[in-house]
Design a protein around this motif. Structure first.
Motif, short mmCIF file in Angstrom:
data_model
loop_
_atom_site.label_atom_id
_atom_site.label_comp_id
_atom_site.label_asym_id
_atom_site.label_seq_id
_atom_site.Cartn_x
_atom_site.Cartn_y
_atom_site.Cartn_z
N UNK A 126 13.99 38.05 -39.19
CA UNK A 126 12.64 37.51 -39.07
C UNK A 126 12.63 36.00 -39.26
N UNK A 127 13.42 35.51 -40.21
CA UNK A 127 13.50 34.06 -40.43
C UNK A 127 14.15 33.36 -39.25
N UNK A 128 15.16 33.99 -38.68
CA UNK A 128 15.82 33.41 -37.51
C UNK A 128 14.84 33.28 -36.36
N UNK A 351 -6.21 24.79 -32.08
CA UNK A 351 -6.95 25.03 -33.31
C UNK A 351 -6.00 25.54 -34.40
N UNK A 352 -6.28 25.24 -35.67
CA UNK A 352 -5.36 25.65 -36.76
C UNK A 352 -5.15 27.15 -36.79
N UNK A 353 -3.94 27.55 -37.19
CA UNK A 353 -3.61 28.97 -37.23
C UNK A 353 -2.55 29.18 -38.31
N UNK A 354 -2.76 30.15 -39.18
CA UNK A 354 -1.91 30.33 -40.36
C UNK A 354 -0.84 31.40 -40.19
N UNK A 355 -1.17 32.46 -39.47
CA UNK A 355 -0.34 33.67 -39.52
C UNK A 355 0.71 33.64 -38.41
N UNK A 356 1.72 32.79 -38.57
CA UNK A 356 2.76 32.62 -37.57
C UNK A 356 3.98 33.47 -37.91
N UNK A 357 5.09 33.25 -37.22
CA UNK A 357 6.29 34.03 -37.47
C UNK A 357 6.86 33.79 -38.87
N UNK A 358 6.60 32.62 -39.45
CA UNK A 358 7.03 32.38 -40.82
C UNK A 358 6.27 33.28 -41.79
N UNK A 359 4.96 33.41 -41.57
CA UNK A 359 4.16 34.35 -42.35
C UNK A 359 4.68 35.77 -42.17
N UNK A 360 4.99 36.13 -40.91
CA UNK A 360 5.54 37.45 -40.64
C UNK A 360 6.86 37.69 -41.36
N UNK A 361 7.68 36.64 -41.46
CA UNK A 361 8.98 36.77 -42.14
C UNK A 361 8.79 37.04 -43.63
N UNK A 362 7.73 36.46 -44.22
CA UNK A 362 7.47 36.74 -45.64
C UNK A 362 7.13 38.21 -45.83
N UNK A 363 6.42 38.81 -44.87
CA UNK A 363 6.12 40.22 -44.96
C UNK A 363 7.37 41.09 -44.89
N UNK A 364 8.27 40.76 -43.99
CA UNK A 364 9.53 41.51 -43.87
C UNK A 364 10.36 41.34 -45.15
#
Length: 382
Positions: A126-128, A351-364
């Motif tokens: 996910x981080x990759x 427009x600003x957006x918070x829930x990107x792949x980095x956010x997804x990686x924290x979930x994994x």
């Protein structure tokens, strides 16, 4: 300002033959935006969406395309990525083991990414993905649907207003009984209960708990969890028995930034005796709240009764009646559609957006840490 459709945006949609991909993302989000005349931007222009359906079953894809009057569908992901514009969006709702490679291919072809979760099978993967997307300069988004539940919208309103004072703890109950599939049809796909196919309630739900806890209360700093397989044998869609190798229940304690303690029970082996399938109770020095999918009730400190423990006397207080309902105060659109509109505006108007792949990686990473905690019988710091 003009409201004419100024351009079209191609949206490659992979995995729309599945229940979630079809109902929530295609029908109730992308097609709903099309039916309202496209996405209205701040400058008054509209952008229409042109979905391209992708999947493994050509017959199912064609049936869906014909049902909704869509022209384009294909079983060839590589060809779809190669033939579509670089600035279009690739959406993924496949089973988890197929997602990581498809997202990598989409990033390499210059597509913006919007995806279901988990984004990968491992935290490293996910981080990759997040790093590759940053390096490619594409915008990314990960589905975070629970935050758009009316009950959690009301809960966030209370948090932002300081209703709770100092928040002490959160207790959550999620789940319901998923039938084994022998005498009653199972209401979830069988792959959810096979580890080799990416199943498991931890990998599924802890990605949700990650962004819910982070958005409402603070990031998760440590986890102690126990994941179990309560029902080891189930029956698939063809009525064939199989070994359930994935966890079907998990019991966790999350330590959040700021000292908040969150307990979450997640189970597909529980019979519901609560008002909604998801309920969160938040307790603070000034008040408490219980939020579900749609409703939210509160009890302020000035309205808190004084129960006294006395097992020798019958309980005469009606505790549920001592809470007040939080009003809607707004109309709630479909949460999946609202997310799509937010991400589309991020892509089209920056427009600003918070829930990107980095956010997804924290979930994994949280799910991975919880499984490690369960396997090793200890607390894991993130």
């Amino acid at each position: 300002m003009s409201t004419q459709v100024s351009r079209a945006l191609t949206v490659l949609m992979n995995g729309v033959t599945g229940r979630m991909g079809y109902r929530q993302h295609l029908v109730r989000s992308v097609l709903a935006i099309r039916e309202q005349g496209g996405l209205l931007l701040a400058d008054g222009s509209r952008v229409q969406l042109e979905p391209v359906l992708i999947g493994r079953d050509a017959r199912k894809l064609r049936e869906i395309a014909d049902r909704h009057g869509l022209a384009q569908c294909t079983t060839d992901l590589d060809e779809a990525l190669a033939s579509s514009p670089a600035g279009c969006i690739y959406f993924d709702a496949q089973v988890t083991p197929a997602r990581e490679a498809a997202l990598k291919a989409a990033v390499a072809s210059g597509k913006h990414i919007y995806t279901e979760k988990p984004t990968a099978s491992t935290a490293e993967g996910a981080r990759t993905l997040a790093r590759l997307a940053r390096e490619a300069g594409v915008k990314t988004g990960v589905v975070h649907d629970k935050l758009f539940l009316p009950g959690l919208v009301k809960l966030k309103r209370l948090v932002d207003a300081g209703f709770f004072g100092r928040i002490l703890s959160l207790r959550g109950e999620f789940g319901y009984w998923v039938f084994e599939g022998d005498w009653q049809r199972a209401q979830r796909p069988s792959w959810n209960y096979r580890a080799a196919d990416g199943g498991g309630i931890v990998s599924d739900m802890f990605c949700h708990w990650s962004y819910v806890l982070e958005h409402l209360f603070g990031p998760v700093r440590a986890v102690t969890a126990r994941a179990v397989t309560h029902i080891p044998r189930r029956w698939d869609e063809q009525g064939r028995a199989y070994d359930a190798t994935a966890d079907d229940a998990a019991y966790a304690i999350f330590e959040l930034g700021g000292g908040v303690i969150a307990q979450m029970n997640s189970s597909w082996c529980v019979r519901v005796h609560r008002d909604e399938l998801l309920e969160l109770q938040v307790d603070g020095t000034e008040g408490s709240a219980i939020a579900g999918l749609r409703n939210c009730r509160v009890q302020h400190r000035t309205m808190t009764p004084m129960p006294v423990w006395n097992p020798d006397m019958p309980v005469r207080e009606r505790f549920r009646e001592q809470w007040q309902e939080v009003p809607d105060n707004q109309e709630f659109d479909n949460g999946f559609k609202v997310q799509w509109e937010q991400f589309l505006r991020h892509v089209l108007s920056d427009e600003p957006y918070t829930f990107d792949l980095t956010s997804g990686a924290r979930g994994v990473a949280l799910a991975e840490a919880a499984l490690r905690s369960s396997a090793e019988g200890r607390r894991i710091e993130l």
